[in-house]
Scaffold this active site. Structure first.
Site, PDB file in Angstrom:
ATOM      1  CE  LYS A 107      -1.885  -1.058   3.989  1.00 47.32           C
ATOM      2  NZ  LYS A 107      -1.323  -2.380   4.261  1.00 47.32           N
ATOM      3  NE  ARG A 147      -4.749  -0.798   9.458  1.00 48.31           N
ATOM      4  CZ  ARG A 147      -3.629  -0.287   8.937  1.00 48.31           C
ATOM      5  NH1 ARG A 147      -3.501   0.998   8.741  1.00 48.31           N
ATOM      6  NH2 ARG A 147      -2.654  -1.082   8.609  1.00 48.31           N
ATOM      7  NE  ARG A 175       7.557  -2.609   6.397  1.00 46.26           N
ATOM      8  CZ  ARG A 175       6.249  -2.557   6.490  1.00 46.26           C
ATOM      9  NH1 ARG A 175       5.543  -2.010   5.528  1.00 46.26           N
ATOM     10  NH2 ARG A 175       5.646  -3.078   7.521  1.00 46.26           N
ATOM     11  NE  ARG A 233       6.020  -0.558  10.067  1.00 46.75           N
ATOM     12  CZ  ARG A 233       4.921  -0.535   9.317  1.00 46.75           C
ATOM     13  NH1 ARG A 233       4.952   0.061   8.130  1.00 46.75           N
ATOM     14  NH2 ARG A 233       3.809  -1.102   9.724  1.00 46.75           N
ATOM     15  NE  ARG A 289       1.710  -4.743  10.874  1.00 48.29           N
ATOM     16  CZ  ARG A 289       2.862  -4.794  10.204  1.00 48.29           C
ATOM     17  NH1 ARG A 289       3.935  -5.311  10.770  1.00 48.29           N
ATOM     18  NH2 ARG A 289       2.935  -4.328   8.990  1.00 48.29           N
TER      19      ARG A 289
HETATM   20  P1  AP5 Z   1       4.834  -1.627   1.929  1.00 46.88           P
HETATM   21  O1  AP5 Z   1       4.532  -0.743   0.770  1.00 46.88           O
HETATM   22  O2  AP5 Z   1       5.580  -1.064   3.080  1.00 46.88           O
HETATM   23  O3  AP5 Z   1       3.503  -2.385   2.414  1.00 46.88           O
HETATM   24  P2  AP5 Z   1       2.216  -1.840   3.180  1.00 46.88           P
HETATM   25  O4  AP5 Z   1       1.033  -2.467   2.540  1.00 46.88           O
HETATM   26  O5  AP5 Z   1       2.273  -0.353   3.286  1.00 46.88           O
HETATM   27  O6  AP5 Z   1       2.425  -2.558   4.568  1.00 46.88           O
HETATM   28  P3  AP5 Z   1       2.358  -1.976   6.058  1.00 46.88           P
HETATM   29  O7  AP5 Z   1       3.055  -2.993   6.900  1.00 46.88           O
HETATM   30  O8  AP5 Z   1       2.823  -0.567   6.121  1.00 46.88           O
HETATM   31  O9  AP5 Z   1       0.863  -2.022   6.350  1.00 46.88           O
HETATM   32  P4  AP5 Z   1       0.220  -2.035   7.692  1.00 46.88           P
HETATM   33  O10 AP5 Z   1      -1.150  -1.895   7.239  1.00 46.88           O
HETATM   34  O11 AP5 Z   1       0.476  -3.230   8.530  1.00 46.88           O
HETATM   35  O12 AP5 Z   1       0.960  -0.843   8.502  1.00 46.88           O
HETATM   36  P5  AP5 Z   1       0.641   0.704   8.690  1.00 46.88           P
HETATM   37  O13 AP5 Z   1       1.891   1.455   8.701  1.00 46.88           O
HETATM   38  O14 AP5 Z   1      -0.436   1.130   7.790  1.00 46.88           O
HETATM   39  O15 AP5 Z   1       5.618  -2.892   1.362  1.00 46.88           O
HETATM   40  C1  AP5 Z   1       6.105  -3.896   2.239  1.00 46.88           C
HETATM   41  C2  AP5 Z   1       7.537  -4.276   1.843  1.00 46.88           C
HETATM   42  O16 AP5 Z   1       7.521  -4.958   0.593  1.00 46.88           O
HETATM   43  C3  AP5 Z   1       8.482  -3.077   1.635  1.00 46.88           C
HETATM   44  O17 AP5 Z   1       9.740  -3.453   2.089  1.00 46.88           O
HETATM   45  C4  AP5 Z   1       8.457  -2.837   0.118  1.00 46.88           C
HETATM   46  O18 AP5 Z   1       9.683  -2.266  -0.334  1.00 46.88           O
HETATM   47  C5  AP5 Z   1       8.246  -4.250  -0.410  1.00 46.88           C
HETATM   48  N1  AP5 Z   1       7.435  -4.318  -1.613  1.00 46.88           N
HETATM   49  C6  AP5 Z   1       6.342  -3.576  -1.928  1.00 46.88           C
HETATM   50  N2  AP5 Z   1       5.824  -3.963  -3.111  1.00 46.88           N
HETATM   51  C7  AP5 Z   1       6.582  -5.017  -3.524  1.00 46.88           C
HETATM   52  C8  AP5 Z   1       6.542  -5.868  -4.677  1.00 46.88           C
HETATM   53  N3  AP5 Z   1       5.605  -5.712  -5.631  1.00 46.88           N
HETATM   54  N4  AP5 Z   1       7.478  -6.841  -4.774  1.00 46.88           N
HETATM   55  C9  AP5 Z   1       8.434  -6.998  -3.823  1.00 46.88           C
HETATM   56  N5  AP5 Z   1       8.530  -6.213  -2.724  1.00 46.88           N
HETATM   57  C10 AP5 Z   1       7.607  -5.240  -2.571  1.00 46.88           C
HETATM   58  O19 AP5 Z   1       0.078   0.703  10.174  1.00 46.88           O
HETATM   59  C11 AP5 Z   1       0.917   0.396  11.266  1.00 46.88           C
HETATM   60  C12 AP5 Z   1       0.126   0.372  12.561  1.00 46.88           C
HETATM   61  O20 AP5 Z   1      -0.412   1.682  12.836  1.00 46.88           O
HETATM   62  C13 AP5 Z   1      -1.092  -0.555  12.600  1.00 46.88           C
HETATM   63  O21 AP5 Z   1      -0.753  -1.897  12.902  1.00 46.88           O
HETATM   64  C14 AP5 Z   1      -1.918   0.106  13.713  1.00 46.88           C
HETATM   65  O22 AP5 Z   1      -1.393  -0.191  14.979  1.00 46.88           O
HETATM   66  C15 AP5 Z   1      -1.697   1.590  13.449  1.00 46.88           C
HETATM   67  N6  AP5 Z   1      -2.699   2.136  12.503  1.00 46.88           N
HETATM   68  C16 AP5 Z   1      -2.455   2.683  11.281  1.00 46.88           C
HETATM   69  N7  AP5 Z   1      -3.602   3.058  10.692  1.00 46.88           N
HETATM   70  C17 AP5 Z   1      -4.600   2.752  11.560  1.00 46.88           C
HETATM   71  C18 AP5 Z   1      -6.002   2.878  11.506  1.00 46.88           C
HETATM   72  N8  AP5 Z   1      -6.618   3.396  10.443  1.00 46.88           N
HETATM   73  N9  AP5 Z   1      -6.717   2.439  12.574  1.00 46.88           N
HETATM   74  C19 AP5 Z   1      -6.122   1.917  13.656  1.00 46.88           C
HETATM   75  N10 AP5 Z   1      -4.787   1.756  13.770  1.00 46.88           N
HETATM   76  C20 AP5 Z   1      -4.025   2.173  12.720  1.00 46.88           C
HETATM   77 MG    MG Z   2       2.610   0.994   4.821  1.00 48.08          MG
END
Ligand code: AP5
Ligand code: MG
Length: 221
Positions: free
Chosen positions: A19, A94, A129, A162, A173
């Site tokens: 994402k 979410r 990552r 992270r 998660r």
């Molecule tokens: P990346 O692009 O980083 O993936 P992502 O989908 O953004 O994954 P996240 O782990 O960030 O999602 P998340 O939803 O768990 O965490 P968030 O920060 O939103 O890609 C992943 C890796 O793969 C990278 O290394 C990238 O380089 C690589 N990659 C990408 N595409 C690729 C491809 N095609 N091929 C190969 N490699 C690839 O949230 C974190 C925390 O914050 C949550 O757990 C929660 O505690 C809190 N939080 C955030 N938003 C909310 C909300 N709305 N409500 C409640 N709590 C929230």
């Molecule tokens: Mg992300």
């Protein structure tokens, strides 16, 4: 569907689906502001602010931050943007409550993109990552490494793993995603706003799929 010049896009998908990576590319291509709620929390935690301290206990365990905190923070952030530029929201909503709060504000989305990737592939991506604690750029030591060792290409800071990319938090998660976020996909499907994109393949292959979706929707406009 009427976009005008203000695309309001939501990116959803399991942890590690890409994402953040795809939202950043889309933001650059179309000049739409990218907001990652996870990234805001990481910055607030790093800066040890009141919001950061409140969120930290949930984020490190891989649990969702309570709705009342996330909703207020996200709506405030959206209100601070140039209303003519739209938004790309990455990782919000979410929960159904978060989605309803958006629909009850002036920020109801135009389209919701679900990036789908199987869990094994996500876990593989997450274990390698890294991110930049200063500017938030995301890297992958295998698939998308920085040019110089573990130094951010954009701002030169040392990149980090992270805390919630450790195994136990990753498991939590996914559990949160299946229980609380999957119903949000159905919520948008019922509104006719959901588009599913295959997140497998290289970063540029996935990006092409998303760009052709956006182009086809813009043509219809
Ligand atoms: P990346 O692009 O980083 O993936 P992502 O989908 O953004 O994954 P996240 O782990 O960030 O999602 P998340 O939803 O768990 O965490 P968030 O920060 O939103 O890609 C992943 C890796 O793969 C990278 O290394 C990238 O380089 C690589 N990659 C990408 N595409 C690729 C491809 N095609 N091929 C190969 N490699 C690839 O949230 C974190 C925390 O914050 C949550 O757990 C929660 O505690 C809190 N939080 C955030 N938003 C909310 C909300 N709305 N409500 C409640 N709590 C929230
Ligand atoms: Mg992300």
């Amino acid at each position: 569907m009427s976009f005008g010049d203000k695309l309001k896009i939501i990116m959803l998908g399991p942890p590690g689906a890409g994402k953040g990576t795809q939202a950043a590319l889309l933001s650059e291509k179309y000049g739409i502001p990218h907001i990652s709620t996870g990234q805001i929390f990481r910055e607030q935690i790093e800066a040890k602010t009141g919001l950061g301290l409140k969120a930290k206990k949930y984020v490190v365990k891989g649990e969702l931050v309570p709705d009342e905190i996330v909703i207020e923070m996200t709506i405030k952030k959206l209100e601070s943007l140039d209303p003519n530029k739209g938004y790309i929201l990455d990782g919000y909503p979410r929960t159904i409550n978060q989605a309803k709060a958006l629909d009850n504000s002036k920020f109801s989305p135009d389209i919701v993109i679900e990036v789908y990737v199987d869990e094994d592939e996500c876990v593989k991506r997450l274990s390698s990552r890294r991110y930049c604690p200063k500017c938030g750029a995301t890297y992958n030591l295998i698939f998308n490494p920085p040019k110089n060792d573990e130094i951010c290409d954009i701002c030169g800071s040392k990149i980090k793993q992270r805390e919630d990319d450790k195994e136990e938090a990753v498991r939590a998660r996914f559990k949160e995603y299946h229980i609380k976020t999957k119903p949000v996909l159905d919520y948008y499907k019922a509104q006719g706003k959901l588009y599913r994109i295959d997140g497998k393949g290289s970063i540029s292959e996935v990006s092409k799929r998303i760009n052709s979706l956006i182009e086809s929707l813009l043509k219809k406009d």
